[in-house]
Enzyme design. Structure first.
Site, PDB file in Angstrom:
ATOM      1  CG  HIS A 121      -1.888   1.027   1.402  1.00 30.74           C
ATOM      2  ND1 HIS A 121      -1.602   2.301   1.842  1.00 30.74           N
ATOM      3  CD2 HIS A 121      -3.215   1.002   1.161  1.00 30.74           C
ATOM      4  CE1 HIS A 121      -2.724   3.008   1.861  1.00 30.74           C
ATOM      5  NE2 HIS A 121      -3.716   2.253   1.451  1.00 30.74           N
ATOM      6  CG  ASP A 198       0.543  -2.250   6.102  1.00 34.68           C
ATOM      7  OD1 ASP A 198      -0.410  -2.368   6.899  1.00 34.68           O
ATOM      8  OD2 ASP A 198       0.452  -1.651   5.014  1.00 34.68           O
ATOM      9  CD  GLN A 201      -7.041  -4.329   4.349  1.00 37.11           C
ATOM     10  OE1 GLN A 201      -7.975  -4.956   4.839  1.00 37.11           O
ATOM     11  NE2 GLN A 201      -7.200  -3.136   3.828  1.00 37.11           N
ATOM     12  CE  LYS A 224      -7.281  -0.017   6.276  1.00 36.52           C
ATOM     13  NZ  LYS A 224      -8.039   0.500   5.142  1.00 36.52           N
ATOM     14  CB  CYS A 364      -3.741   3.329  -1.547  1.00 35.89           C
ATOM     15  SG  CYS A 364      -5.000   4.536  -1.216  1.00 35.89           S
TER      16      CYS A 364
END
Ligand code: 7TS
Length: 409
Positions: A121, A198, A201, A224, A364
């Site tokens: 991302h 990261d 998600q 999220k 993104c």
């Protein structure tokens, strides 16, 4: 897992959009919020709104307890060894930028390497580009396999003893790929590099254990994972955070302030300059309570089932290109796709007329779009409140989209 009961906790889902019951398939962008999260923040504003860490008055103490209590919930959620390792940030983006600006500037110089992948991302690309420019370090990319996975051999080839930072997403927001973070972390450490994950998600969808992963930093966003916007987390190992300089200076983060020199509070507060995101943290704490009550393993299993069902049904539609691994076991609950000769924005527009919310665009991830050789894609992403019926409606909408555009041309 009783999805019907879960849906009742999300009032926003109970509405019509363009004359159809809403089908929300855009949780990878942001998830919806249950009543308990909305109420937790309302309770704070209605009952004990106060600043934290300063006064002795009763409301201030309650607010501090709420804020620091949320930190303990986060610690337990990701199995950090101490709340000193849990820093509240504005989100994943701010968390990664903090690592780049603080750890990166202090530890990198010319000749050093930063390693990321082609699927990242933008928020896990640009901070490293900027750091590379400032320090003279080189930014290197691990290539992807044909099916959108990462081969460990490629990681081993890209990471070298010159590598100081490896920063990779745990789950791709476009391909759905679940990356072998534990193995990659081992390779980073063997080469003397730190591992940044990261987790934007991943944290909402599966049990994360930062000690088991052994990563040095882990970033994620509250919004999220059924929490509010404006709050996120940077986890960091104490041995790094202790040595790192803050990136924001001012109130809340100081110990002693002199005319020319000042000293910082201890962890984690030295990284939280200014009045913190109090309501957001309390909302995130309630979100964690909610997810844990449902059970992260149940959520993960439910999403795998939905992804497998969606892949199956969508593959039956003619002219459909689906990106990412074919094996549902290798991917999380989202499907990114294109329909021959129809622009993804048109797909999203036709679906919206049916009350179905999907995302279209570059997500993104422009370098990944380049790698896929497309300018944009459409994406349906699932969460604990989605059903097979939602996917049936999506597939019916896709068939309608195809028919609509074949009539036009
Ligand atoms: N990393 C990943 C893997 C993401 O999916 C996102 C947001 C971010 C970082 C940034 O998170 P933020 O909360 O700091 O903005 N992803 C998406 C998406 O896929 N569609 O909208 C936002």
């Amino acid at each position: 897992m009783d999805v019907k009961e879960i849906r009742k906790q999300f009032p926003i889902l109970d509405q019509e959009v363009n004359g159809h019951p809403l089908v929300y398939l855009d949780s990878a962008a942001t998830s919806q919020k249950p009543i308990s999260v909305i109420e937790a923040m309302n309770d704070y504003y209605r009952g004990y709104n106060s600043n934290v860490h300063r006064g002795v008055h009763t409301l201030g103490t309650r607010a501090t307890d709420g804020y620091e209590g949320a930190r303990e919930k986060v610690r337990n959620f990701i199995n950090a060894s101490s709340t000193q390792e849990v820093i509240f940030t504005r989100g994943t983006t701010t968390a990664i930028n903090t690592v780049a600006a603080s750890y990166g500037r202090a530890n990198l110089s010319e000749g050093d390497e930063i390693v990321i992948t082609h699927m990242e991302h933008h928020s896990n690309i640009i901070p490293w580009q900027q750091l590379a420019k400032e320090t003279g370090a080189t930014l290197k990319y691990v290539p992807l396999q044909e099916d959108g996975t990462i081969a460990i051999e490629d990681v081993k080839e890209t990471v070298t003893p010159q590598t100081k930072i490896v920063s990779i997403m745990m789950v791709s927001n476009v391909l759905g790929t679940m990356n072998p973070i534990k193995e990659i972390t081992r390779i980073a450490h063997e080469n003397g590099a730190v591992m940044v994950v990261d987790g934007a998600q991943a944290a909402p969808h599966m049990k994360v254990d930062v000690q088991d992963l052994d990563c040095d930093f882990f970033a994620f966003s509250g919004h999220k994972m059924v929490g509010p916007t404006g709050i996120g987390v940077l986890y960091g190992k104490k041995k790094h955070l202790n040595k790192m300089e803050p990136v924001e200076f001012g109130g809340e983060m100081i110990d002693f302030v002199g005319l020319q020199e000042s000293t910082w509070k201890e962890l984690p507060w030295k990284f939280e300059g200014g009045t913190p995101i109090i309501a957001g943290a309390i909302g995130l704490g309630a979100a964690i309570d909610f997810l844990e009550q449902v059970g992260l393993h149940n959520i993960e299993e439910h999403e795998h089932k939905l992804a497998a069902y969606a892949l199956n049904k969508m593959n039956e539609v003619e002219g459909m290109t689906i990106y990412g691994p074919n094996d549902p076991g290798q991917r999380a609950g989202l499907v990114t796709f294109n329909i021959d000769d129809v622009h993804p924005h048109d797909v999203a527009t036709v679906l919206d007329a049916e009350g179905i919310a999907v995302r279209a665009g570059h997500h993104c991830a422009q370098p990944l779009m380049k790698w896929l050789n497309v300018s944009a894609t459409a994406r349906a992403s699932f969460y604990l409140y989605n059903t097979e019926e939602d996917i049936d409606k999506l597939v019916a909408g896709l068939v309608k989209t195809k028919e609509f555009f074949s009539d036009v041309f």
